[in-house]
Design a protein around this motif. Structure first.
Motif, short mmCIF file in Angstrom:
data_model
loop_
_atom_site.label_atom_id
_atom_site.label_comp_id
_atom_site.label_asym_id
_atom_site.label_seq_id
_atom_site.Cartn_x
_atom_site.Cartn_y
_atom_site.Cartn_z
N LEU A 174 0.83 -1.19 0.00
CA LEU A 174 0.00 0.00 0.00
C LEU A 174 0.87 1.25 0.00
O LEU A 174 0.62 2.19 -0.70
CB LEU A 174 -0.94 0.01 1.21
N ILE A 175 1.90 1.24 0.80
CA ILE A 175 2.79 2.39 0.88
C ILE A 175 4.06 2.02 0.12
O ILE A 175 5.17 2.24 0.58
CB ILE A 175 3.08 2.76 2.35
N ASP A 176 3.87 1.39 -1.01
CA ASP A 176 4.97 1.02 -1.87
C ASP A 176 5.92 0.02 -1.22
O ASP A 176 7.13 0.21 -1.25
CB ASP A 176 5.73 2.27 -2.31
N PHE A 177 5.39 -1.02 -0.63
CA PHE A 177 6.22 -2.08 -0.08
C PHE A 177 6.68 -3.01 -1.20
O PHE A 177 6.11 -3.03 -2.28
CB PHE A 177 5.44 -2.92 0.95
N ASP A 178 7.70 -3.81 -0.93
CA ASP A 178 8.15 -4.78 -1.91
C ASP A 178 8.32 -6.16 -1.28
O ASP A 178 9.05 -6.98 -1.78
CB ASP A 178 9.44 -4.33 -2.59
N PRO A 235 11.22 -6.94 -8.30
CA PRO A 235 10.39 -5.91 -8.95
C PRO A 235 10.39 -4.62 -8.13
O PRO A 235 10.62 -4.65 -6.92
CB PRO A 235 9.00 -6.54 -8.98
N PRO A 236 10.10 -3.50 -8.78
CA PRO A 236 9.96 -2.25 -8.03
C PRO A 236 8.80 -2.38 -7.04
O PRO A 236 7.84 -3.10 -7.28
CB PRO A 236 9.63 -1.21 -9.10
N SER A 237 8.90 -1.66 -5.93
CA SER A 237 7.79 -1.65 -4.98
C SER A 237 6.56 -1.07 -5.67
O SER A 237 6.66 -0.35 -6.65
CB SER A 237 8.18 -0.82 -3.76
N ARG A 238 5.38 -1.41 -5.12
CA ARG A 238 4.15 -0.99 -5.79
C ARG A 238 2.96 -1.10 -4.87
O ARG A 238 3.02 -1.69 -3.81
CB ARG A 238 3.92 -1.82 -7.06
N PHE A 239 1.84 -0.55 -5.31
CA PHE A 239 0.54 -0.68 -4.66
C PHE A 239 -0.52 -0.63 -5.74
O PHE A 239 -0.23 -0.32 -6.89
CB PHE A 239 0.33 0.40 -3.57
N SER A 240 -1.76 -1.00 -5.42
CA SER A 240 -2.88 -1.04 -6.37
C SER A 240 -2.64 -2.04 -7.49
O SER A 240 -3.17 -1.89 -8.59
CB SER A 240 -3.16 0.34 -6.97
N HIS A 241 -1.85 -3.07 -7.25
CA HIS A 241 -1.51 -4.09 -8.25
C HIS A 241 -2.35 -5.35 -8.00
O HIS A 241 -3.17 -5.38 -7.09
CB HIS A 241 -0.03 -4.42 -8.17
N THR A 242 -2.13 -6.36 -8.81
CA THR A 242 -2.82 -7.62 -8.64
C THR A 242 -1.81 -8.76 -8.65
O THR A 242 -0.66 -8.59 -9.04
CB THR A 242 -3.84 -7.87 -9.78
N GLY A 243 -2.28 -9.93 -8.23
CA GLY A 243 -1.44 -11.11 -8.26
C GLY A 243 -2.28 -12.36 -8.23
O GLY A 243 -3.44 -12.34 -7.80
#
Length: 188
Positions: free
Chosen positions: A23-27, A51-59
Motif C-alpha cells: 500500500l505504501i509502496d512495499f516490496d 520488482p519495483p515496490s508498488r501498490f494497487s496491483h494484482t497477483g
C-alpha cells in the motif's frame, strides 16, 4: 507480522495464502499458512532481481511450469502504481513471477504495454486473465483517468496480452473482485 492493508495482491496455493503488502509502496511478499495459522515473510533469493515496490496491483498463483522460472508454481504480480522520489506515483505495466519453490523473482516481458491499477487478475488453465481497472494519462494540460471493462488473457510462455472482443461485458469498473469458479470468471 504482516500488515492488514487494502490495495494489495494475494493468492492461495496449497492451503497457504500469498500476500504482497504494497500500500505504501512495499516490496515484501508474505505467506499465511492456514494449517499453522501463522504469517511468514518470503525472502527472495539473494541473487534474485526484484520488482519495483508498488501498490494497487494484482497477483495470482500460476501452476507449475506456466510461469517462467524453474518449473515451480509461482505467484505472479502485474501492474499497479509505484511511488516516485517526488511523492507522486506512476503507472506500472510490468509482470513479475515469484517462484514459490526457489524464492526467485523473474521479470516476464509482455506486449503490448498495458498499464493498469485497481484491476483484477486470476489464473485459469495455465493462463492469466485481467479484467477492468484504472489507468492515468498525463497531458501538459491535465491528468486524465480512464476506467475499463475489457478482458485480457496472457500466457507466461508467450508473453502476449490478447484482448477479448466481447460486446456484452460487465460495466466499467475498478477496485473490484474477481474469481474463477467451475471454469467461469466471476466479476463483482
Amino acid at each position: 507480522r504482516a500488515r492488514g492493508v487494502p490495495s494489495a495482491a494475494s493468492g492461495v496455493y496449497k492451503s497457504q495464502e500469498y500476500y504482497n503488502t504494497n500500500l505504501i509502496d512495499f516490496d515484501d511478499v508474505w505467506m499465511y499458512d492456514f494449517d499453522d495459522s501463522a504469517w511468514s515473510i518470503l525472502e527472495p533469493d539473494a541473487g534474485s532481481s526484484k520488482p519495483p515496490s508498488r501498490f494497487s496491483h494484482t497477483g495470482c498463483v500460476v501452476p507449475t511450469g506456466a510461469a517462467g522460472g524453474t518449473g515451480g508454481d509461482a505467484f505472479v504480480t502485474f501492474g499497479g502504481r509505484h511511488l516516485d522520489d517526488s511523492s507522486s506515483w506512476r503507472m506500472m505495466d510490468d509482470v513479475w513471477s515469484f517462484d514459490l519453490s526457489t524464492n526467485i523473482w523473474t521479470e516476464l516481458i509482455f506486449s503490448p504495454d498495458f498499464y493498469r491499477s485497481y484491476h483484477s487478475l486470476v489464473s485459469f488453465d495455465g493462463s492469466m486473465f485481467s479484467f477492468g481497472g484504472y489507468t492515468r494519462v498525463l497531458t501538459p494540460q491535465q491528468e486524465i483517468g480512464y476506467v475499463f471493462d475489457d478482458l485480457f488473457v496472457g500466457t507466461t510462455e508467450g508473453g502476449q496480452w490478447l484482448k477479448f472482443d466481447d460486446t456484452e461485458a460487465p460495466a466499467y469498473r475498478f477496485d473490484h473482485a474477481c474469481a474463477v469458479w467451475e471454469g467461469n470468471l466471476i466479476v463483482h
